[in-house]
Enzyme design. Sequence first.
Site, PDB file in Angstrom:
ATOM      1  N   THR A 250       0.848  -1.193   0.000  1.00  0.00           N
ATOM      2  CA  THR A 250       0.000   0.000   0.000  1.00  0.00           C
ATOM      3  C   THR A 250       0.889   1.250   0.000  1.00  0.00           C
ATOM      4  O   THR A 250       2.109   1.168   0.098  1.00  0.00           O
ATOM      5  CB  THR A 250      -0.929  -0.003   1.231  1.00  0.00           C
ATOM      6  OG1 THR A 250      -0.131  -0.161   2.414  1.00  0.00           O
ATOM      7  CG2 THR A 250      -1.946  -1.132   1.144  1.00  0.00           C
ATOM      8  N   TYR A 251       0.249   2.407  -0.082  1.00  0.00           N
ATOM      9  CA  TYR A 251       0.981   3.674  -0.204  1.00  0.00           C
ATOM     10  C   TYR A 251       1.974   3.838   0.941  1.00  0.00           C
ATOM     11  O   TYR A 251       1.642   3.618   2.109  1.00  0.00           O
ATOM     12  CB  TYR A 251       0.003   4.843  -0.223  1.00  0.00           C
ATOM     13  CG  TYR A 251       0.630   6.146  -0.628  1.00  0.00           C
ATOM     14  CD1 TYR A 251       1.323   6.270  -1.830  1.00  0.00           C
ATOM     15  CD2 TYR A 251       0.524   7.264   0.186  1.00  0.00           C
ATOM     16  CE1 TYR A 251       1.898   7.477  -2.212  1.00  0.00           C
ATOM     17  CE2 TYR A 251       1.088   8.483  -0.183  1.00  0.00           C
ATOM     18  CZ  TYR A 251       1.777   8.567  -1.375  1.00  0.00           C
ATOM     19  OH  TYR A 251       2.341   9.766  -1.748  1.00  0.00           O
ATOM     20  N   MET A 252       3.209   4.219   0.573  1.00  0.00           N
ATOM     21  CA  MET A 252       4.307   4.171   1.553  1.00  0.00           C
ATOM     22  C   MET A 252       4.522   5.495   2.294  1.00  0.00           C
ATOM     23  O   MET A 252       5.452   5.599   3.091  1.00  0.00           O
ATOM     24  CB  MET A 252       5.616   3.733   0.889  1.00  0.00           C
ATOM     25  CG  MET A 252       6.174   4.671  -0.140  1.00  0.00           C
ATOM     26  SD  MET A 252       5.206   4.638  -1.641  1.00  0.00           S
ATOM     27  CE  MET A 252       5.832   6.118  -2.422  1.00  0.00           C
TER      28      MET A 252
END
Length: 198
Positions: free
Chosen positions: A72-74
């Site tokens: 997922t978005y880091m």
Amino acid sequence: DLINLKSRLLSFVVDRIENKEISRQAQPAYTTSTMQQDAANKLYFSPSKTMKIAQGLYEGKTVGDETVGLITYMRTDSTRLSDDFINSANWYILNNYGKRYIGYVKNKTQKNAQDAHEAIRPTSIERHPDSIKAYLTDDEYKLYSLIYKRSIASLMANAIFSNTRVEFINTDSKWYTTSQTLIFDGFLKVYGKTEEDE
């Protein structure tokens, strides 16, 4: 002097023995900062290197016949995990380790945190690091493995230790020693028995 020291040591007696169980819980899933800290401590990656690799894992890698985003978005300061991921992770834990290993959600997101994105986690519990290792570089595999293990461990049961403290006394001093024995590994089944979370 040696004889005197020996006599003093022999004069020690056990004053107290204390046994207690200690419960240790896993840390929540990664935020950007905790991922960078762990990657620096365990993989010796600089923050910029960690983010570059994470960006690639997020944007997608070719796995078999498809290109998929692996995490997922880091960029996030939330430890929240989606219900879908929690359910699939619990199913994975149940089938691979047993019911006793299912824990609870550990969410330490601060009140002022931006919660638009959930914690950093694998996009699919089915993509175990070893199953996709052939499609990743060595550094990508290492970081993905950290993220994968941390995400699962965060939902597992506490590890339980037996802690023993023995106190010794003589006429002019008091000493103690402690030992710790693992009773139930809990999340350490995934994380490793010598893992330090903080």
